[in-house]
Structures are given as structure tokens and as C-alpha cells.
Design a protein around this motif. Structure first.
Motif, PDB file in Angstrom:
ATOM      1  N   ILE A 208       0.866  -1.204  -0.006  1.00  0.00           N
ATOM      2  CA  ILE A 208       0.099  -0.061   0.017  1.00  0.00           C
ATOM      3  C   ILE A 208       0.929   1.384  -0.100  1.00  0.00           C
ATOM      4  O   ILE A 208       0.722   2.080  -0.884  1.00  0.00           O
ATOM      5  CB  ILE A 208      -1.003  -0.183   1.203  1.00  0.00           C
ATOM      6  CG1 ILE A 208      -2.054  -1.088   1.156  1.00  0.00           C
ATOM      7  CG2 ILE A 208      -1.686   1.316   1.266  1.00  0.00           C
ATOM      8  CD1 ILE A 208      -2.776  -1.293   2.217  1.00  0.00           C
ATOM      9  N   CYS A 209       1.986   1.195   0.901  1.00  0.00           N
ATOM     10  CA  CYS A 209       2.781   2.447   0.990  1.00  0.00           C
ATOM     11  C   CYS A 209       3.548   2.551  -0.320  1.00  0.00           C
ATOM     12  O   CYS A 209       3.598   3.774  -0.834  1.00  0.00           O
ATOM     13  CB  CYS A 209       3.756   2.428   2.072  1.00  0.00           C
ATOM     14  SG  CYS A 209       3.192   2.741   3.660  1.00  0.00           S
ATOM     15  N   SER A 210       3.904   1.442  -1.233  1.00  0.00           N
ATOM     16  CA  SER A 210       4.653   1.673  -2.484  1.00  0.00           C
ATOM     17  C   SER A 210       3.724   2.032  -3.388  1.00  0.00           C
ATOM     18  O   SER A 210       4.157   2.986  -4.124  1.00  0.00           O
ATOM     19  CB  SER A 210       5.116   0.304  -2.793  1.00  0.00           C
ATOM     20  OG  SER A 210       6.192   0.007  -1.815  1.00  0.00           O
ATOM     21  N   ALA A 211       2.478   1.498  -3.654  1.00  0.00           N
ATOM     22  CA  ALA A 211       1.476   2.188  -4.368  1.00  0.00           C
ATOM     23  C   ALA A 211       1.193   3.587  -4.036  1.00  0.00           C
ATOM     24  O   ALA A 211       0.960   4.421  -5.195  1.00  0.00           O
ATOM     25  CB  ALA A 211       0.357   1.547  -4.408  1.00  0.00           C
ATOM     26  N   ALA A 212       0.923   4.107  -2.773  1.00  0.00           N
ATOM     27  CA  ALA A 212       0.885   5.407  -2.418  1.00  0.00           C
ATOM     28  C   ALA A 212       2.108   6.394  -3.137  1.00  0.00           C
ATOM     29  O   ALA A 212       1.725   7.426  -3.755  1.00  0.00           O
ATOM     30  CB  ALA A 212       0.534   5.761  -1.163  1.00  0.00           C
ATOM     31  N   ALA A 213       3.130   5.857  -3.014  1.00  0.00           N
ATOM     32  CA  ALA A 213       4.252   6.680  -3.355  1.00  0.00           C
ATOM     33  C   ALA A 213       4.528   6.646  -4.991  1.00  0.00           C
ATOM     34  O   ALA A 213       4.576   7.741  -5.658  1.00  0.00           O
ATOM     35  CB  ALA A 213       5.638   5.765  -2.815  1.00  0.00           C
ATOM     36  N   VAL A 214       4.158   5.552  -5.792  1.00  0.00           N
ATOM     37  CA  VAL A 214       3.958   5.551  -7.216  1.00  0.00           C
ATOM     38  C   VAL A 214       3.004   6.474  -7.385  1.00  0.00           C
ATOM     39  O   VAL A 214       3.139   7.235  -8.557  1.00  0.00           O
ATOM     40  CB  VAL A 214       3.906   4.143  -7.916  1.00  0.00           C
ATOM     41  CG1 VAL A 214       3.492   4.254  -9.299  1.00  0.00           C
ATOM     42  CG2 VAL A 214       5.056   3.218  -7.306  1.00  0.00           C
ATOM     43  N   ALA A 215       1.824   6.628  -7.081  1.00  0.00           N
ATOM     44  CA  ALA A 215       0.723   7.523  -7.359  1.00  0.00           C
ATOM     45  C   ALA A 215       1.094   9.031  -7.128  1.00  0.00           C
ATOM     46  O   ALA A 215       0.755   9.824  -7.887  1.00  0.00           O
ATOM     47  CB  ALA A 215      -0.800   7.091  -6.616  1.00  0.00           C
ATOM     48  N   GLY A 216       1.552   9.150  -5.919  1.00  0.00           N
ATOM     49  CA  GLY A 216       2.312  10.734  -5.598  1.00  0.00           C
ATOM     50  C   GLY A 216       3.115  10.919  -6.634  1.00  0.00           C
ATOM     51  O   GLY A 216       3.173  12.169  -7.092  1.00  0.00           O
TER      52      GLY A 216
END
Length: 140
Positions: free
Chosen positions: A6-14
């Protein structure tokens, strides 16, 4: 594992949002968004997310937080009682206090009489003459 994903996906989206913002020629805002987006990725890479997830779902950790909270309540309540008593210590069993003169260090509560200046027969209205002069000076 799920928290890291989830944190990695949030970083990619950001970072994607930062890229779109940079495309619109708002480079300062894009740099700020990229900085915020890299924080979760950094937490995943350091292992902090795993530690937080393990702590959040651990009953032993929550019991430890409960013990810390109880200790804090005990300390703060004893401090409050100590402040309310004014720093006095309880004397158990009618024993003699430890100090030679226990009341010598406490301030006196009696008000000392003011020494009279000037004539002994002055009335109370003459005491306000200096206040009246100040008020007249300021036009009040």
C-alpha cells in the motif's frame, strides 16, 4: 507485506501526480508533491512500516502502552496531590517532624501593618490626592 504494498502504491501514485503537476509548469508544487510521495517509500525501505504493523497488531505492545499510560496517570495524580497540599509532607503516627523549625521555611500569612507616613490625623480622602493629580494630568 500488505502495508508495504500500500505504501509503495501510494508513493507511485504521488510521483505520478507530481509528474502531471510538473507538466503543467508548476515545478515548485511538483517538487513538494514528490517529496511527500517519497516519504512512504522511504519508510518501506527502512523497515519502519513493518515494525509499525507488527506493533499495531501485537497484544503485548498494546498492554505495554496500557502500562505506560497507567504509570503516567499515577505520576500526574501524585504531582497534583503534592501541588494541592503545597509541598507539605505527612507526619505518620504523631512522630516529630524531621526539621528543627518546620514553619521557619514557610512564608508568613499575616499581613504586616503599613507604616504611617505624614501626619497622624490625615483622613482617607487625602490618601487619593496623588491619584487625583495623575488623573487630572491625563485629562480624566
Amino acid at each position: 507485506m500488505l502495508a508495504e504494498t500500500i505504501c509503495s502504491a501510494a508513493a507511485v501514485a504521488g510521483l505520478g501526480i507530481a509528474g502531471i503537476t510538473a507538466y503543467r509548469k508548476r515545478f515548485l508544487a511538483a517538487a513538494r508533491i514528490a517529496a511527500y510521495a517519497l516519504v512512504p517509500l522511504g519508510l518501506v525501505m527502512t523497515g519502519a512500516v513493518e515494525w509499525i504493523a507488527d506493533t499495531a497488531f501485537s497484544p503485548v505492545a498494546w498492554a505495554g502502552f496500557g502500562v505506560l499510560g497507567g504509570a503516567w496517570l499515577l505520576l500526574s495524580s501524585t504531582r497534583a496531590v503534592e501541588r494541592r497540599r503545597g509541598g507539605r509532607k505527612e507526619v505518620a503516627g504523631g512522630a516529630e517532624p524531621g526539621a528543627v523549625a518546620p514553619t521557619a521555611s514557610t512564608p508568613s500569612r499575616a499581613v504586616a501593618p503599613k507604616p504611617q507616613t505624614g501626619k497622624a490625623g490625615q483622613s482617607g480622602a487625602e490618601d487619593f490626592s496623588d491619584i487625583e493629580a495623575i488623573l487630572k494630568k491625563h485629562g480624566i
